[in-house]
Design an enzyme around this catalytic site. Sequence first.
Site, PDB file in Angstrom:
ATOM      1  N   PRO A 118       0.873  -1.217  -0.002  1.00  0.00           N
ATOM      2  CA  PRO A 118      -0.086   0.016   0.105  1.00  0.00           C
ATOM      3  C   PRO A 118       0.833   1.343   0.010  1.00  0.00           C
ATOM      4  O   PRO A 118       1.750   1.308   0.702  1.00  0.00           O
ATOM      5  CB  PRO A 118      -0.869   0.039   1.332  1.00  0.00           C
ATOM      6  CG  PRO A 118      -0.849  -1.547   1.471  1.00  0.00           C
ATOM      7  CD  PRO A 118       0.484  -2.191   0.932  1.00  0.00           C
ATOM      8  N   CYS A 119       0.496   2.195  -0.854  1.00  0.00           N
ATOM      9  CA  CYS A 119       1.372   3.186  -1.058  1.00  0.00           C
ATOM     10  C   CYS A 119       0.995   4.671  -0.175  1.00  0.00           C
ATOM     11  O   CYS A 119       1.771   5.873  -0.427  1.00  0.00           O
ATOM     12  CB  CYS A 119       1.349   3.851  -2.593  1.00  0.00           C
ATOM     13  SG  CYS A 119      -0.606   4.109  -3.270  1.00  0.00           S
ATOM     14  N   GLN A 120       0.088   4.707   0.299  1.00  0.00           N
ATOM     15  CA  GLN A 120      -0.439   5.925   1.430  1.00  0.00           C
ATOM     16  C   GLN A 120       0.916   6.487   1.949  1.00  0.00           C
ATOM     17  O   GLN A 120       1.146   7.909   2.008  1.00  0.00           O
ATOM     18  CB  GLN A 120      -1.463   5.531   2.077  1.00  0.00           C
ATOM     19  CG  GLN A 120      -2.837   5.407   1.540  1.00  0.00           C
ATOM     20  CD  GLN A 120      -3.048   3.873   1.274  1.00  0.00           C
ATOM     21  OE1 GLN A 120      -2.154   3.346   1.155  1.00  0.00           O
ATOM     22  NE2 GLN A 120      -4.123   3.410   0.964  1.00  0.00           N
ATOM     23  N   TYR A 122       3.744   6.111   1.339  1.00  0.00           N
ATOM     24  CA  TYR A 122       4.910   6.670   0.280  1.00  0.00           C
ATOM     25  C   TYR A 122       4.316   7.799  -0.669  1.00  0.00           C
ATOM     26  O   TYR A 122       5.300   8.740  -1.068  1.00  0.00           O
ATOM     27  CB  TYR A 122       5.337   5.626  -0.699  1.00  0.00           C
ATOM     28  CG  TYR A 122       6.039   4.355   0.088  1.00  0.00           C
ATOM     29  CD1 TYR A 122       6.760   4.470   1.172  1.00  0.00           C
ATOM     30  CD2 TYR A 122       5.674   3.345  -0.399  1.00  0.00           C
ATOM     31  CE1 TYR A 122       7.306   3.535   1.793  1.00  0.00           C
ATOM     32  CE2 TYR A 122       6.155   2.031   0.270  1.00  0.00           C
ATOM     33  CZ  TYR A 122       7.049   2.119   1.290  1.00  0.00           C
ATOM     34  OH  TYR A 122       7.437   0.857   2.279  1.00  0.00           O
TER      35      TYR A 122
END
Length: 421
Positions: A118-120, A122
């Site tokens: 999950p990229c939140q 980053y």
Amino acid sequence: MVVLDLFSGAGGLSEGFFRANATFVGHVELDPYACKTLKTRTAYWNLKQQGKLNIYYDYLLKKISTETLWDKANVLHSDDVINKEISESTFPEITSRIKANLKNKNLQHVDVIIGGPPCQAYSIIGRARMKESVSADPRNFLYKYYVKFLTTFKPKMFIFENVPGLRSAGDGQYFKDLKTAIDKAGYHIEEPQELIASDFGVLQNRRRIIIVGWEKKKNMQYQYPDFEKINIDKYLVNDLLKDLPSTTPGTRIEGKNEYIQNTNAYLIKANIREKNFNILTQHETRPHNERDREIYKEAILAWNLYKKRLCYKELASRRPELITHKNTESFTNRFNVIKADEKASHTILAHMAMDGHYYIHPDIQQLRSLSIREAARLQSFPDDFYFEGPRTSAFRQIGNAVPPKMAEQIAKTIKKLIDNL
């Protein structure tokens, strides 16, 4: 090509690998609704291979239940989709189930691992929203489990997908640590590249970092893959929208013969709507109050007349009756229209699950945000792709996904490389 898909989401990346005739031994995903979507899509591919898509179409037409579809497509009791959070405590169970899948399918090894945590934590937007708490977010370190899967299954290659902010998150330390961990695991990576979805047949300016890794071998020559691009310069965003019926907030249009036009060259080229496909699903919109609809009208007029984005602060001085937030500076960029007359839309994000103000439909007669199906099309999901779960979950699944058309171009190239290793 045997593939293991980690942090799968709804399966945008895996859709591309399905199209490259991959065999999956696992899709590992935490979200239960996304897992149901993955099972339904696996059912589609199983039935397509058997020449029995009529069963899947019965499902789209609500003639059979989800359980019946899964049963007829041999996925009801399959363990291909693993609904588990990836953590220290779950890792042994997940790997055991994947190894059992390999054995049950008479496969010797995993060729490719794909996916991205999950990229939140980053993303630049995510970091701004989370502020100080971002440094303590455990999602910063999920890459360690990705690397642990590499050391466990030893694939020939891997694809690690994430947001461009991965490089700068934590002042660049997370990315540095990731590269070090990959190297210690026995894998080589070339300098990752930032790919733009619009280069691969998607009418969206979505940017993603794609890290490609190879198992280290003596005398191996490494070169970042040349993913084949697709020229769509002659198409506009309106080509995605014009065959769908007009609708109103809080409604759902589904069924046969609901398209208002035949498919078009772009929709066929992008694998969104085939020539004879005529089952519309999930053309579902969220409800809006009249104040928001009036703001939508102002936003559409600002673009149509002046090619400008609506300025909330300026609107506050001109039409104060529409303003509900005193801090107009914080909402300056909250409203955004999908530009039908441009070659690509702005990026579809998971935040669209919260509200639709950033994704206003360009037709001033409709005054609404995008439907599920319209958002899915902007991500290049085909019209026969069905998202399980409530509307909010569908939007989140769409916003988190890798565009399937982009994934398809990646998968085709990776398959060629795997075949030559």
